[in-house]
Design a protein around this motif. Structure first.
Motif, PDB file in Angstrom:
ATOM      1  N   VAL A 236       0.807  -1.224   0.000  1.00  0.00           N
ATOM      2  CA  VAL A 236       0.000   0.000   0.000  1.00  0.00           C
ATOM      3  C   VAL A 236       0.841   1.276   0.000  1.00  0.00           C
ATOM      4  CG1 VAL A 236      -2.017  -1.080   1.059  1.00  0.00           C
ATOM      5  CG2 VAL A 236      -0.246  -0.072   2.525  1.00  0.00           C
ATOM      6  N   ALA A 237       2.060   1.231   0.539  1.00  0.00           N
ATOM      7  CA  ALA A 237       2.871   2.447   0.580  1.00  0.00           C
ATOM      8  C   ALA A 237       4.301   2.104   0.964  1.00  0.00           C
ATOM      9  CB  ALA A 237       2.291   3.451   1.585  1.00  0.00           C
ATOM     10  N   ALA A 238       5.207   3.046   0.651  1.00  0.00           N
ATOM     11  CA  ALA A 238       6.612   2.893   1.014  1.00  0.00           C
ATOM     12  C   ALA A 238       7.055   4.078   1.865  1.00  0.00           C
ATOM     13  CB  ALA A 238       7.480   2.791  -0.233  1.00  0.00           C
ATOM     14  N   VAL A 239       8.046   3.803   2.709  1.00  0.00           N
ATOM     15  CA  VAL A 239       8.621   4.825   3.582  1.00  0.00           C
ATOM     16  C   VAL A 239      10.117   4.885   3.322  1.00  0.00           C
ATOM     17  CG1 VAL A 239       8.973   5.574   5.968  1.00  0.00           C
ATOM     18  CG2 VAL A 239       6.899   4.297   5.351  1.00  0.00           C
ATOM     19  N   ASP A 240      10.639   6.051   3.030  1.00  0.00           N
ATOM     20  CA  ASP A 240      12.080   6.200   2.836  1.00  0.00           C
ATOM     21  C   ASP A 240      12.429   7.677   2.999  1.00  0.00           C
ATOM     22  OD1 ASP A 240      14.489   4.376   1.455  1.00  0.00           O
ATOM     23  OD2 ASP A 240      14.733   6.548   1.206  1.00  0.00           O
TER      24      ASP A 240
ATOM     25  N   VAL B  38      14.815   9.440   1.756  1.00  0.00           N
ATOM     26  CA  VAL B  38      15.399  10.146   0.609  1.00  0.00           C
ATOM     27  C   VAL B  38      14.848   9.708  -0.742  1.00  0.00           C
ATOM     28  CG1 VAL B  38      17.544  10.665   1.840  1.00  0.00           C
ATOM     29  CG2 VAL B  38      17.357   8.529   0.538  1.00  0.00           C
ATOM     30  N   ASN B  39      14.346   8.488  -0.861  1.00  0.00           N
ATOM     31  CA  ASN B  39      13.883   7.983  -2.157  1.00  0.00           C
ATOM     32  C   ASN B  39      12.564   8.665  -2.538  1.00  0.00           C
ATOM     33  OD1 ASN B  39      12.911   6.459  -4.360  1.00  0.00           O
ATOM     34  ND2 ASN B  39      13.984   4.628  -3.646  1.00  0.00           N
ATOM     35  N   ALA B  40      12.593   9.348  -3.684  1.00  0.00           N
ATOM     36  CA  ALA B  40      11.419  10.107  -4.127  1.00  0.00           C
ATOM     37  C   ALA B  40      10.233   9.211  -4.458  1.00  0.00           C
ATOM     38  CB  ALA B  40      11.781  10.968  -5.334  1.00  0.00           C
ATOM     39  N   GLU B  41      10.465   7.907  -4.702  1.00  0.00           N
ATOM     40  CA  GLU B  41       9.369   6.981  -4.987  1.00  0.00           C
ATOM     41  C   GLU B  41       8.476   6.738  -3.774  1.00  0.00           C
ATOM     42  OE1 GLU B  41      10.138   3.302  -7.135  1.00  0.00           O
ATOM     43  OE2 GLU B  41      12.180   4.004  -7.492  1.00  0.00           O
ATOM     44  N   ALA B  42       9.039   6.933  -2.593  1.00  0.00           N
ATOM     45  CA  ALA B  42       8.300   6.625  -1.366  1.00  0.00           C
ATOM     46  C   ALA B  42       7.235   7.678  -1.087  1.00  0.00           C
ATOM     47  CB  ALA B  42       9.269   6.520  -0.192  1.00  0.00           C
ATOM     48  N   GLU B  43       6.102   7.203  -0.597  1.00  0.00           N
ATOM     49  CA  GLU B  43       4.999   8.114  -0.269  1.00  0.00           C
ATOM     50  C   GLU B  43       5.217   8.846   1.049  1.00  0.00           C
ATOM     51  OE1 GLU B  43       3.478   5.001  -3.039  1.00  0.00           O
ATOM     52  OE2 GLU B  43       4.680   4.955  -1.198  1.00  0.00           O
ATOM     53  N   TYR B  44       6.049   8.272   1.935  1.00  0.00           N
ATOM     54  CA  TYR B  44       6.277   8.863   3.256  1.00  0.00           C
ATOM     55  C   TYR B  44       7.765   8.889   3.560  1.00  0.00           C
ATOM     56  CZ  TYR B  44       1.295   7.820   3.779  1.00  0.00           C
ATOM     57  OH  TYR B  44      -0.065   7.743   3.592  1.00  0.00           O
ATOM     58  N   ARG B  45       8.167   9.849   4.401  1.00  0.00           N
ATOM     59  CA  ARG B  45       9.578   9.970   4.785  1.00  0.00           C
ATOM     60  C   ARG B  45       9.867   9.278   6.118  1.00  0.00           C
ATOM     61  NH1 ARG B  45      10.232  10.022   0.548  1.00  0.00           N
ATOM     62  NH2 ARG B  45      10.259  11.729  -0.944  1.00  0.00           N
TER      63      ARG B  45
END
Length: 312
Positions: free
Chosen positions: A24-28, A30-37
């Protein structure tokens, strides 16, 4: 099951792929693909489990947050902590919340690893004398250029954790007497080539790991009373071959059973399905082996740093 991927690097991309429609979502950070930091930004009502593909240092904090909020967690190996008590605390939180905390060792799902375990359990090899494993890849330059990977004990926790876990997957509670024979820093600041041996346990172990194998490769040789068994390569690097040789007495060329696989790496999909099964069953968390491995890797890592002549 709805999952978030925490850490969208190499491992995170793999976990996202094999989570398929569950993702449903990614967290990262620095990676701009992620929906959350930050993982705290993800609405708790929007997911059931997390696949934590993060560096060692933040693992305890991130896992504690997720487990306290009733989320199942798969975390990439090894489950590192500054002290063993932190891992025991994670286990206590998971049990109190009735959720799974699973450390991922995807190689346990490698077809030839499973076949080796079945052969060993069958007793056809008789008494096991010695197991020699080699795990090498050619990532020395990538590791050196990484902001967080080229430090501490280097290749030992990265690849050594796989080898030690594999030995315990096959043989049970072995490895208590492992010691560092050699540790070198040929291209990196941290050790990029390490050899471990056990001197007293059964079977005797010899585990070699390196970042300097320019073609990625794995080999295993098990020598025993009634024959031997051998693995050459993994499915992801294929072809991967399993060989079982049956001893001829008093001597002579043994008959062989050989199986060679040329296929895509099945381990990621199989391990994810295994994780989902654990989550559905809600079995009580048991991190005893993680506590043992964390302590063992810490002690071996300190020895490897000394052996390599690294000064703090």
């Amino acid at each position: 099951m709805r999952v978030v991927v925490v850490g969208l690097g190499v491992q995170g991309h793999k976990r996202r792929k094999f989570a398929g429609p569950d993702f449903v979502a990614a967290v990262d950070p620095v990676n701009a693909e992620a929906e959350y930091r930050r993982v705290e930004e993800v609405p708790l009502s929007g997911f059931d489990a997390a696949l934590a593909c993060i560096p060692d240092e933040p693992k305890v904090e991130v896992l504690a947050y997720l487990l306290r909020h009733g989320k199942h967690v798969l975390v990439e190996k090894p489950l590192w902590a500054a002290d063993d008590g932190q891992i025991k605390e994670l286990e206590a939180i998971a049990r109190a919340q009735g959720v799974v905390c699973y450390t991922a060792y995807n190689h346990r799902f490698e077809p030839h690893y499973v076949r080796m375990r079945e052969l060993l359990c069958s007793g056809r090899l008789g008494r096991i004398y010695r197991c020699r494993m080699f795990y090498g890849n050619g990532t020395a330059r990538l590791v050196r250029d990484s902001m967080w990977r080229d430090h501490g004990a280097g290749v030992l926790p990265d690849l050594g954790s796989h080898l030690i876990d594999t030995a315990r997957f096959w043989f049970g509670d072995v490895g208590a007497d492992l010691e560092v024979v050699t540790a070198n820093c040929y291209e990196n600041r941290a050790p990029d080539h390490v050899v471990l041996i056990s001197r007293a346990g059964a079977p005797r172990l010899e585990l070699e790991m390196t970042l300097l194998s320019w073609r990625n490769h794995f080999t295993c040789d098990i020598f025993a009373e009634q024959g031997s068994a051998h693995i050459s390569s993994l499915c992801k690097w294929g072809p991967a071959t399993f060989t079982h040789r049956t001893r001829v007495l008093p001597s002579g060329r043994p008959p062989e059973e050989v199986e060679t696989l040329e296929q895509e790496d099945p381990t990621w999909a199989l391990e994810y399905e295994h994780f989902k099964t654990l989550c559905a069953a809600r079995l009580p968390a048991d991190l005893a082996s993680d506590v043992w491995l964390n302590r063992t890797l810490r002690e071996l890592g300190e020895a490897a740093i000394r052996r390599a002549g690294i000064k703090n």
